[in-house]
Write an enzyme that holds these catalytic residues in place. Structure first.
Site, PDB file in Angstrom:
ATOM      1  N   HIS A   1       3.501 -53.471 -45.452  1.00 12.58           N
ATOM      2  CA  HIS A   1       2.802 -53.171 -44.193  1.00 12.58           C
ATOM      3  C   HIS A   1       3.729 -52.405 -43.269  1.00 12.58           C
ATOM      4  O   HIS A   1       4.928 -52.656 -43.221  1.00 12.58           O
ATOM      5  CB  HIS A   1       2.326 -54.460 -43.539  1.00 12.58           C
ATOM      6  CG  HIS A   1       1.604 -54.261 -42.233  1.00 12.58           C
ATOM      7  ND1 HIS A   1       0.645 -53.286 -42.054  1.00 12.58           N
ATOM      8  CD2 HIS A   1       1.703 -54.922 -41.047  1.00 12.58           C
ATOM      9  CE1 HIS A   1       0.188 -53.357 -40.811  1.00 12.58           C
ATOM     10  NE2 HIS A   1       0.810 -54.333 -40.181  1.00 12.58           N
TER      11      HIS A   1
ATOM     12  N   ASP B   1      -5.483 -52.335 -40.226  1.00 15.24           N
ATOM     13  CA  ASP B   1      -5.044 -52.928 -38.965  1.00 15.24           C
ATOM     14  C   ASP B   1      -6.061 -52.562 -37.883  1.00 15.24           C
ATOM     15  O   ASP B   1      -7.141 -52.040 -38.172  1.00 15.24           O
ATOM     16  CB  ASP B   1      -3.629 -52.428 -38.635  1.00 15.24           C
ATOM     17  CG  ASP B   1      -2.830 -53.400 -37.778  1.00 15.24           C
ATOM     18  OD1 ASP B   1      -3.413 -53.975 -36.840  1.00 15.24           O
ATOM     19  OD2 ASP B   1      -1.619 -53.571 -38.020  1.00 15.24           O
TER      20      ASP B   1
ATOM     21  N   ASP C   1      -4.596 -62.418 -36.314  1.00 13.29           N
ATOM     22  CA  ASP C   1      -3.360 -62.029 -35.642  1.00 13.29           C
ATOM     23  C   ASP C   1      -3.449 -62.443 -34.169  1.00 13.29           C
ATOM     24  O   ASP C   1      -4.502 -62.860 -33.680  1.00 13.29           O
ATOM     25  CB  ASP C   1      -3.204 -60.506 -35.778  1.00 13.29           C
ATOM     26  CG  ASP C   1      -1.839 -60.009 -35.349  1.00 13.29           C
ATOM     27  OD1 ASP C   1      -0.912 -60.826 -35.220  1.00 13.29           O
ATOM     28  OD2 ASP C   1      -1.709 -58.786 -35.150  1.00 13.29           O
TER      29      ASP C   1
ATOM     30  N   ARG D   1      -0.961 -65.539 -38.191  1.00 12.51           N
ATOM     31  CA  ARG D   1       0.378 -65.399 -37.626  1.00 12.51           C
ATOM     32  C   ARG D   1       0.860 -66.711 -37.015  1.00 12.51           C
ATOM     33  O   ARG D   1       1.970 -67.138 -37.254  1.00 12.51           O
ATOM     34  CB  ARG D   1       0.425 -64.273 -36.594  1.00 12.51           C
ATOM     35  CG  ARG D   1       1.853 -63.924 -36.205  1.00 12.51           C
ATOM     36  CD  ARG D   1       1.948 -62.625 -35.446  1.00 12.51           C
ATOM     37  NE  ARG D   1       1.462 -62.748 -34.072  1.00 12.51           N
ATOM     38  CZ  ARG D   1       1.426 -61.730 -33.211  1.00 12.51           C
ATOM     39  NH1 ARG D   1       1.823 -60.521 -33.602  1.00 12.51           N
ATOM     40  NH2 ARG D   1       0.978 -61.900 -31.990  1.00 12.51           N
TER      41      ARG D   1
ATOM     42  N   GLU E   1      -1.364 -66.819 -30.911  1.00 12.94           N
ATOM     43  CA  GLU E   1      -0.471 -67.832 -30.331  1.00 12.94           C
ATOM     44  C   GLU E   1      -1.127 -68.603 -29.171  1.00 12.94           C
ATOM     45  O   GLU E   1      -0.721 -69.761 -28.987  1.00 12.94           O
ATOM     46  CB  GLU E   1       0.832 -67.167 -29.866  1.00 12.94           C
ATOM     47  CG  GLU E   1       1.710 -66.642 -30.973  1.00 12.94           C
ATOM     48  CD  GLU E   1       1.146 -65.403 -31.668  1.00 12.94           C
ATOM     49  OE1 GLU E   1       1.386 -65.225 -32.871  1.00 12.94           O
ATOM     50  OE2 GLU E   1       0.449 -64.617 -31.006  1.00 12.94           O
TER      51      GLU E   1
ATOM     52  N   ASP F   1       6.147 -59.425 -37.157  1.00  8.28           N
ATOM     53  CA  ASP F   1       6.471 -58.005 -36.964  1.00  8.28           C
ATOM     54  C   ASP F   1       7.967 -57.749 -37.129  1.00  8.28           C
ATOM     55  O   ASP F   1       8.709 -57.552 -36.155  1.00  8.28           O
ATOM     56  CB  ASP F   1       5.996 -57.555 -35.586  1.00  8.28           C
ATOM     57  CG  ASP F   1       4.484 -57.608 -35.459  1.00  8.28           C
ATOM     58  OD1 ASP F   1       3.812 -57.633 -36.503  1.00  8.28           O
ATOM     59  OD2 ASP F   1       3.979 -57.621 -34.330  1.00  8.28           O
TER      60      ASP F   1
END
Length: 926
Positions: A666, A396, A510, A592, A513, A608
């Site tokens: 994860h 990550d 990630d 994502r 958006e 998440d």
């Protein structure tokens, strides 16, 4: 007077109905045939409604206000289409009637529910009129005219209607401004070249008010009836409603909830948003597509090709309203007629998913908070020490230097290149995370990604033409504009530079958006109708800029207002192209944020989640929904991302997660580790065993992905896809299938040693033992101790499996075992796709093997339909045949007698076959 129609009406009222393909008819004006005429219920309905309102007034002390007009009382509650959908407004009679709508107060709904709208359209609310309709080579084109303005600014008075009969099972209907171009989604879609010759649908129109009525020819079922409420088409408010033929509706993502949507006044918002998955919130991706199961088992789908902020209102009529604040109304309707075919037809428009590399289907391990490359390496070594299967290790954002893309921490992750080298030596892969926010505060000349992106003008800009600055993990950031082709080249160059130091194999994109820790930018957002539109859908935060960038931000292709929901798709497209250039192999990307056609470039994880039992359950409808969306490579964070897991929860979740198409454990930082090595020997063994089961099934899973890539089949599949006429399956989302053959029934509750699951009609076999279960279509209670996951093989199927190893690379060299599950008529069928597991376009280039397995009359046959050199290195070692009714006297392999074993549970096993995969053979039992 215009009249909107009762949802089940078979004829359009107040108009001349025309059949698909008929010559246009002139509008029939001045004829009133409302939906209640001929029912004999007009007087009764008015009296009953009036009495009901009067009684409620007395009980409530008159709070309902004056008696509404009869035309309003005639509209049943379930058929009331909302005329005042604005949130956070107390809708008064004055506000409602200023829009020309009916106002009837209803008792307040339960907390968290929306309830019946108080303000709704009357039957005679002004809409568009179909003024002309002409034939074209592919369908029809017409003009729609609105003579009375609606209540949102910049009403578009003349619209163009385009209808194309693209295939016998696909209809394309597009409504846009007749005079001025509008933004349209820049998605590659197929163009029809000829009109469908034998469509399985018929299309009719209402002229005044304009409406579409679509029927399935075989059954007469009305699939769409848009005359139930007015069409509104303003510059920033587009709305169209339809009846639905049933309440069994799926899709419309991304949301957390059951697979089957509630139609109890339920509004689903589509606007990409960074938020932990929570019921009723708009989440990371936008998928304006629904699948609906009709009575009798037929299915159809509807796709609205529109990327603007949107909401879809569902109501119990059953009915549905699309509301979007930009673009055009561009609908594709897919007629199936079964759900598998609907999803295939949808993907014929948006594109079939990419074929993943084989290693992508292995087990992945990650956490935020390993702390160092040595800490990461320690976990990898522990997994190897316990011989627990693992194909990929991830890191990550803590691997980065100051959370900046394309860097790694020179102290804590100094040994990262050596770790990656070690992974590769052991046949394992390495995946890193990347965010689209590029740090903007470094001294000039010290951070090439920002300096070069600024020089080339590759970031989102404010309305003033300067880079929009937000805040993400590294602090102040600019945002890459992936709608600009030049950005793709810059992205490639950055990845090439980093890959030269850390030769990663896959990328995890990630925060796309895009996510922003600020609302809009460091300077907020400017006034105007992009950031503050006349109507804002029910987005989390009540603003389009909530935890993202300003809608007014400028991008190469358009304004962010139009492109927001496409951000993750555009980044995935750039990333896939870069990975192909860098590695020359199939790209592996997990994103994502997603949008239709995402499956061509990436997979998805469900975000998440939390280490809670309900989160484990919600992952099943999540992954099944993404199967509908054409993104088969999907899974949730196994054992949960945030919060602290328990040994029992993690064991059960590892069992379920071993059957996610994309399987990754994860974990967040500052929580205890949750990889398999940290648990008790019993739990660790249970986790290892279920991963070995997954690895044994890799040939079957890989073949399912081949069919997804080739023709849009689903991989993880709802039960109703295979049993569409079994109404008991329509709401099932605690179980699922792999393909058509393997039923997964996980434990989703704490403290139990059994599980109750639905077993569809027919014979099913225990995957592990081959013992049969004969079901009439019923719920069965099954033993499920902590170390056991219930798996059942469907009769009539053949599963290719393999002796599992600790990586997919080791596994693919081991002998195959074919599991044959005989049907009641002693037949079975299966297939196998085999290639090198990573090269580009192996099917398209012919570099693959494809085998078909068949059983009939006690003879198993393996037929090689296509062969490549890869198959010569692998052998078929064992044949296990479930459901052999009586002990054979002998078994013949290609005519030669062969030793065998037969058990009391009717399982015949023939071992030590040693037949090359590239050779066909037959095996007979007598």
């Amino acid at each position: 007077m215009k009249s909107y129609q009762k949802l089940t009406t078979p004829q359009l009222a107040g108009c001349q109905v025309e059949e698909e393909g008929a010559a246009p008819m002139p509008p029939a004006r001045g004829r009133m045939a409302p939906w209640w005429v001929g029912s004999g219920l007009l007087v009764a309905a008015v009296l009953l409604s009036t009495i009901t309102v009067w009684v409620l007034q007395q009980v409530s002390g008159g709070w309902l206000g004056p008696t509404p007009p009869p035309k309003c009382l005639l509209v049943p509650e379930s058929h009331r289409f909302d005329c005042y959908p604005e949130r956070h407004v107390v809708v008064t009679q004055e506000l409602c009637e200023s829009r020309g709508c009916c106002f009837i107060q209803s008792p307040p709904p339960a907390e968290g529910k929306q309830g019946v709208p108080w303000c709704f359209y009357p039957p005679d609310f002004p809409s568009y009129t179909l003024e002309s309709l002409n034939q074209t080579a592919l369908g029809m084109v017409g003009l729609l005219v609105r003579r009375e303005k609606a209540y949102y600014p910049r009403d578009i008075e003349v619209l163009r209607l385009e209808v194309e009969f693209e295939t016998d099972t696909r209809l394309h209907i597009k409504i846009t401004d007749a005079a001025n171009p509008r933004y349209e989604v820049p998605l590659d879609v197929p163009r029809a070249t000829k009109r469908a010759e034998n469509p399985i649908y018929s299309l009719n129109f209402s002229w005044d008010p304009f409406g579409v009525l679509l029927r399935r020819t075989a059954t007469g079922t009305v699939l769409l009836n848009t005359t139930v409420a007015p069409l509104i088409f303003a510059d920033q408010f587009l709305q169209i409603s339809t009846s639905l033929p049933s309440s069994f509706l799926y899709g419309l993502g991304e949301h957390r909830g059951s697979l089957l949507h509630s139609l109890d006044w339920n509004t689903l918002t589509l606007w990409a948003r960074d938020v932990s998955p929570t019921e009723s919130f708009n989440l990371y991706g936008a998928h304006p597509f629904y699948l609906l199961m009709e009575e009798g088992g037929d299915a159809h789908g509807v796709f609205l090709l529109n990327s603007n902020a949107m909401e879809v209102a569902l109501q119990p009529a059953p009915g549905l309203t699309w509301r979007t604040i930009g673009g055009v109304l561009d609908f594709y309707i897919f007629l199936g007629p079964d759900p598998n075919m609907v999803i295939q037809q949808y993907q014929q428009v948006i594109g079939f998913p990419a074929m993943p590399p084989l290693w992508a289907l292995g087990f992945h391990l990650c956490r935020w908070g390993y702390g160092s490359s040595n800490g990461t390496w320690q976990t990898v070594r522990a997994m190897r020490n316990y011989q627990i299967p693992q194909d990929a290790q991830w890191n990550d954002i803590d691997y980065m230097d100051g959370y900046r893309d394309f860097t790694f921490d020179p102290q804590k992750f100094a040994s990262l290149p050596s770790l990656v080298e070690d992974l590769h030596k052991h046949g394992q892969r390495y995946v890193i995370i990347l965010d689209p926010g590029i740090s903007s505060t470094n001294p000039h000349g010290s951070y090439w990604p920002f300096d070069e992106g600024l020089r080339r003008g590759l970031f989102l800009n404010t309305t003033q033409g300067q880079p929009l600055i937000g805040q993400v993990w590294p602090g102040f950031t600019a945002f890459a504009d992936f709608s600009n082709p030049d950005t793709h080249q810059w992205w490639l160059e950055n990845l090439q530079h980093f890959h030269a130091h850390v030769p990663f194999d896959g990328l995890w994109i990630d925060m796309n958006e895009p996510s922003n820790f600020m609302d809009g930018s460091e300077d907020g957002c400017p006034p105007g109708e992009l950031d503050s539109p006349p109507y804002t859908p029910a987005v989390l935060g009540d603003s389009l800029s909530s935890k993202t960038v300003c809608a007014s931000a400028k991008q190469k292709a358009s304004v962010h207002y139009n492109l927001h929901n496409l951000y993750g798709l555009m980044e995935a497209k750039a990333t896939a192209s870069a990975l192909i250039r860098i590695r020359g192999k199939r790209p592996f990307i997990i994103s994502r944020s997603t949008f239709p056609s995402q499956g061509r470039y990436s997979g998805h994880w469900l975000g998440d989640n939390r280490s809670q039992w309900k989160d484990m359950y919600y992952s099943i409808p999540g992954l099944l929904s993404f199967s509908l969306f054409g993104i088969p490579l999907v899974g949730a964070d196994i054992c949960g991302f945030s919060g602290s897991t328990s040994e029992e929860l993690c064991t059960r979740w590892m069992q379920l997660g071993a059957f996610y198409p994309f399987a990754r454990n994860h974990n967040t930082q500052n929580e205890k580790a949750q990889d398999p090595t940290v648990f008790s020997p019993a739990a660790r063994t249970a986790m290892k065993d279920v991963l070995l089961t997954r690895y044994s099934l890799l040939p079957f899973l890989y073949t399912l992905f081949h069919h997804a890539h080739l023709q849009g089949d689903t991989v993880a599949r709802p039960l109703f896809f295979e049993f569409p006429r079994d109404v008991a399956t329509l709401g099932l989302d605690r179980q699922f299938l792999w393909g058509r053959s393997l039923l997964v029934t996980p434990v989703l509750e704490p403290g139990v040693d059994s599980v109750t699951g639905y077993i569809p009609r027919g014979t099913w076999y225990d995957f592990y033992t081959g013992s049969s279960v004969n079901s009439s279509g019923e719920m069965l209670k099954m033993s499920a101790p902590l170390e056991h996951l219930n798996l059942h093989v469907r009769e009539g199927s053949i599963l290719p499996t393999q002796k599992p190893g600790t990586t997919s690379e080791v596994t693919r060299g081991n002998p195959l075992r074919l599991i044959v599950a005989l049907s009641s008529s002693s037949t079975a069928w299966g297939d196998l796709f085999w290639d090198d597991g990573e090269s580009l376009d192996t099917f398209e280039r012919g570099s693959y093997s494809y085998l078909v397995f068949n059983v009939t009359q006690n003879i198993f046959t393996s037929t090689v339909l296509h062969a490549s050199t890869e198959a010569t290195n692998v052998t078929i070692g064992t044949l296990s045949i479930f459901g052999v009714q009586k002990p054979p006297s002998k078994v013949l392999l290609n005519g030669q007698e062969k030793p065998f074993s037969y058990l009391d549970n009717q399982v015949l096993t023939v071992s030590d076959l040693g037949i090359s995969l590239s050779q066909g053979f037959s095996l007979q039992w007598l």
